[in-house]
Design an enzyme around this catalytic site. Structure first.
Site, PDB file in Angstrom:
ATOM      1  N   GLU A   1       0.950  -1.256  -0.112  1.00 59.45           N
ATOM      2  CA  GLU A   1       0.217   0.210   0.032  1.00 59.45           C
ATOM      3  C   GLU A   1       0.818   1.231   0.055  1.00 59.45           C
ATOM      4  OE1 GLU A   1      -2.708  -0.529   3.223  1.00 59.45           O
ATOM      5  OE2 GLU A   1      -3.521  -2.328   2.418  1.00 59.45           O
TER       6      GLU A   1
ATOM      7  N   HIS B   1      -9.843  -5.794  -2.751  1.00 66.60           N
ATOM      8  CA  HIS B   1     -11.008  -5.476  -1.781  1.00 66.60           C
ATOM      9  C   HIS B   1     -11.846  -4.609  -2.629  1.00 66.60           C
ATOM     10  CE1 HIS B   1      -8.511  -7.217   1.525  1.00 66.60           C
ATOM     11  NE2 HIS B   1      -7.661  -6.331   1.391  1.00 66.60           N
TER      12      HIS B   1
ATOM     13  N   GLU C   1      -5.773 -10.219  -2.374  1.00 66.89           N
ATOM     14  CA  GLU C   1      -6.707 -10.160  -1.031  1.00 66.89           C
ATOM     15  C   GLU C   1      -8.095 -10.000  -1.271  1.00 66.89           C
ATOM     16  OE1 GLU C   1      -5.331  -7.088   1.803  1.00 66.89           O
ATOM     17  OE2 GLU C   1      -3.188  -7.564   1.192  1.00 66.89           O
TER      18      GLU C   1
ATOM     19  N   ASN D   1       2.090  -4.398  -3.492  1.00 67.16           N
ATOM     20  CA  ASN D   1       0.730  -4.943  -3.183  1.00 67.16           C
ATOM     21  C   ASN D   1      -0.063  -3.528  -3.124  1.00 67.16           C
ATOM     22  OD1 ASN D   1      -1.016  -6.940  -2.947  1.00 67.16           O
ATOM     23  ND2 ASN D   1      -0.864  -6.791  -0.677  1.00 67.16           N
TER      24      ASN D   1
ATOM     25  N   ASP E   1     -11.763  -9.866  -1.975  1.00 72.06           N
ATOM     26  CA  ASP E   1     -13.273  -9.735  -1.228  1.00 72.06           C
ATOM     27  C   ASP E   1     -14.127  -8.861  -1.611  1.00 72.06           C
ATOM     28  OD1 ASP E   1     -12.224  -7.856   0.420  1.00 72.06           O
ATOM     29  OD2 ASP E   1     -12.010  -9.166   2.161  1.00 72.06           O
TER      30      ASP E   1
HETATM   31  O1  G3I Z   1      -7.394 -11.186  17.717  1.00 69.76           O
HETATM   32  C1  G3I Z   1      -7.973  -9.788  18.394  1.00 69.76           C
HETATM   33  C2  G3I Z   1      -9.366 -10.402  19.178  1.00 69.76           C
HETATM   34  O2  G3I Z   1      -9.122 -11.322  20.109  1.00 69.76           O
HETATM   35  C3  G3I Z   1     -10.053  -9.244  19.682  1.00 69.76           C
HETATM   36  O3  G3I Z   1     -11.316  -9.838  20.049  1.00 69.76           O
HETATM   37  C4  G3I Z   1     -10.332  -8.289  18.543  1.00 69.76           C
HETATM   38  C5  G3I Z   1     -10.920  -7.059  18.725  1.00 69.76           C
HETATM   39  O4  G3I Z   1     -11.200  -5.994  18.064  1.00 69.76           O
HETATM   40  O5  G3I Z   1      -9.330  -7.866  17.941  1.00 69.76           O
HETATM   41  C6  G3I Z   1      -8.603  -9.147  17.183  1.00 69.76           C
HETATM   42  O6  G3I Z   1      -7.394  -8.688  16.589  1.00 69.76           O
HETATM   43  C7  G3I Z   1      -7.501  -8.003  15.448  1.00 69.76           C
HETATM   44  C8  G3I Z   1      -7.338  -8.814  14.138  1.00 69.76           C
HETATM   45  O7  G3I Z   1      -7.558  -8.055  13.127  1.00 69.76           O
HETATM   46  C9  G3I Z   1      -8.239 -10.219  14.146  1.00 69.76           C
HETATM   47  O8  G3I Z   1      -7.703 -10.850  13.006  1.00 69.76           O
HETATM   48  C10 G3I Z   1      -6.799  -6.651  15.489  1.00 69.76           C
HETATM   49  O9  G3I Z   1      -7.547  -6.022  16.604  1.00 69.76           O
HETATM   50  C11 G3I Z   1      -6.674  -6.068  14.285  1.00 69.76           C
HETATM   51  O10 G3I Z   1      -5.995  -4.962  14.270  1.00 69.76           O
HETATM   52  C12 G3I Z   1      -6.449  -7.110  12.930  1.00 69.76           C
HETATM   53  O11 G3I Z   1      -6.628  -6.295  11.964  1.00 69.76           O
HETATM   54  C13 G3I Z   1      -5.886  -6.732  10.746  1.00 69.76           C
HETATM   55  C14 G3I Z   1      -5.459  -5.639   9.914  1.00 69.76           C
HETATM   56  O12 G3I Z   1      -4.977  -6.073   8.546  1.00 69.76           O
HETATM   57  C15 G3I Z   1      -4.411  -4.902  10.497  1.00 69.76           C
HETATM   58  O13 G3I Z   1      -3.130  -5.639  10.853  1.00 69.76           O
HETATM   59  C16 G3I Z   1      -7.062  -7.589   9.869  1.00 69.76           C
HETATM   60  O14 G3I Z   1      -7.039  -9.137  10.611  1.00 69.76           O
HETATM   61  C17 G3I Z   1      -6.486  -7.917   8.448  1.00 69.76           C
HETATM   62  O15 G3I Z   1      -7.359  -8.775   7.959  1.00 69.76           O
HETATM   63  C18 G3I Z   1      -6.075  -6.711   7.850  1.00 69.76           C
HETATM   64  O16 G3I Z   1      -5.502  -6.974   6.825  1.00 69.76           O
HETATM   65  C19 G3I Z   1      -5.062  -5.973   5.842  1.00 69.76           C
HETATM   66  C20 G3I Z   1      -3.720  -6.360   4.953  1.00 69.76           C
HETATM   67  O17 G3I Z   1      -2.884  -6.634   5.951  1.00 69.76           O
HETATM   68  C21 G3I Z   1      -3.297  -5.432   3.811  1.00 69.76           C
HETATM   69  N1  G3I Z   1      -4.519  -5.031   3.217  1.00 69.76           N
HETATM   70  C22 G3I Z   1      -5.881  -4.736   3.757  1.00 69.76           C
HETATM   71  C23 G3I Z   1      -6.282  -5.799   4.723  1.00 69.76           C
HETATM   72  C24 G3I Z   1      -7.615  -5.800   5.270  1.00 69.76           C
HETATM   73  O18 G3I Z   1      -7.691  -4.325   6.212  1.00 69.76           O
END
Ligand code: G3I
Length: 368
Positions: free
Chosen positions: A164, A249, A279, A209, A281
């Site tokens: 990004e 996305h 990615e 990406n 969806d």
């Molecule tokens: O695991 C905890 C959970 O225990 C808790 O209940 C919950 C409450 O908010 O948080 C959970 O963790 C979250 C996690 O995602 C769950 O999979 C984190 O707060 C959250 O910051 C995390 O976000 C991820 C995000 O990137 C930031 O790293 C997303 O899963 C992930 O899908 C997202 O992926 C990004 C790609 O890396 C880049 N492109 C966009 C894509 C979607 O945003």
């Protein structure tokens, strides 16, 4: 009397302005009875490797989740695990547990793990805010990439080195998204990261990406132009770069710029780069609630996206950002106002294939 399928296609047309007649390729493929699918090549023989992003909780705890991944995927990527936030709780520690677990799962099941990601403005641990000078930034970035790519050398074969890099609404073609690396090193951090990754694993496929480059509208055209400028510049300077990842996305409420996206993919190919969908969806917060109709709209949007890409080149891989609606990032940012669950992915929350899976199968067979 209208058949159920015709009723849905009419509703589809009314809901999104898409011209989906029962006789159109999309209409036909969505209407193909599930039984006929048995005649199709299985996912292991699709013309591009298909895969999905992994989430660690269900991967550890849920046999159905693991079975769905193994059944459908040839590649996987961690939703987290290789991000700075996960790997680097402090300046001096590297924690590889999550990534090692994902790699073991992938290897045991004959799948490739993609690496996501080495340079991103997001998911950075707080301590990186204290990186104060260009020299310190260079030292930290190089050490990180050497350590992480070096550890998985020969085992993680494709890396989202740069994630990004283009701002949401670039002010010019040379606009780069702010990050600690951009602040301390300027745009040179991108070439530095790519060159360091290439040294750490000369065989790895190195990827930039990006998201939001496929829709109709000035903002998205500007993003495409800025990405093209960056990629051309890197290639001109012989910086190692092998592919561009289109995150995909998609938005249920935004049309795909079919010509613009095809032209972009052609441009990447003419620069000698592969194109991956990394990615995929469909964000469905603005779509009608009725699940059957919503699933069709989601599938129709992905169909347009994949059709525009295939019109220029076959993607080197297609990965969705999750496999089941049960586990998706979408509600973190795009919860529906009617309280219904989001349905952005190829399997529903009971692991049943949705029309989006039909669309993936369709392109996986080599159909257009
Ligand atoms: O695991 C905890 C959970 O225990 C808790 O209940 C919950 C409450 O908010 O948080 C959970 O963790 C979250 C996690 O995602 C769950 O999979 C984190 O707060 C959250 O910051 C995390 O976000 C991820 C995000 O990137 C930031 O790293 C997303 O899963 C992930 O899908 C997202 O992926 C990004 C790609 O890396 C880049 N492109 C966009 C894509 C979607 O945003």
């Amino acid at each position: 009397m209208l058949s159920r399928r015709e009723t849905l296609l009419t509703a589809l047309k009314a809901a999104c302005g898409l011209s989906v007649s029962a006789a159109s390729p999309l209409g036909t493929l969505l209407a193909t009875p599930a039984a006929a699918q048995a005649a199709l090549r299985p996912p292991s023989q699709w013309l591009f490797p298909f895969g999905a992003a992994l989430r660690d909780g269900p991967l550890a705890d849920e046999p159905d989740y693991r079975a769905a991944i193994v059944r459908h995927c040839r590649q996987v990527v961690g939703e987290g695990g290789l991000k700075w936030f996960d790997l680097r709780p402090s300046r001096d520690r590297f924690v590889f547990d999550q990534a090692d677990m994902q790699l073991a799962f992938a290897t045991e099941n004959g799948m490739e793990l993609r690496g996501h990601t080495l340079v991103w403005y997001g998911a950075m641990p707080d301590w990186t805010k204290t990186i104060a000078s260009a020299a310190e930034a260079e030292r930290e970035l190089v050490r990180h990439i050497e350590t992480v790519v070096g550890r998985y050398r020969g085992r993680i074969k494709s890396w989202d080195v740069i994630n990004e890099p283009i701002p949401d609404d670039p002010s010019s073609r040379s606009d780069i998204r702010p990050s600690i690396w951009q602040q301390r090193l300027g745009e040179s951090h991108i070439a530095l990261a790519l060159r360091t990754a290439a040294r750490a694993d000369p065989e790895a496929k190195l990827v930039i990406n990006e998201f939001d480059i496929e829709f109709v509208g000035d903002r998205f055209r500007h993003k495409r132009d800025a990405l093209l400028r960056l990629v051309r510049d890197l290639k001109l300077r012989n910086v190692p770069l092998h592919a561009v990842g289109l995150q995909g996305h998609l938005r249920g409420d935004l049309a795909i710029d079919m010509e613009g996206l095809s032209a972009f993919v052609s441009e990447m190919r003419s620069l000698g780069l592969e194109v991956l969908v990394t990615e995929l969806d469909v964000v469905d917060d603005k779509l009608p609630g009725r699940p059957e109709l919503r699933d069709m709209l989601v599938a129709a949007r992905a169909y347009d996206f994949l059709r525009a890409i295939h019109a220029a080149a076959r993607p080197a891989a297609v990965l969705t950002w999750g496999i089941t609606d049960k586990y998706t990032w979408v509600p973190i940012w795009f919860k529906r106002s009617d309280g219904l669950a989001n349905r952005p992915l190829p399997l529903d929350d009971g692991y049943r294939p949705k029309p989006l899976m039909r669309v993936l199968e369709h392109f996986g067979q080599g159909s257009r």
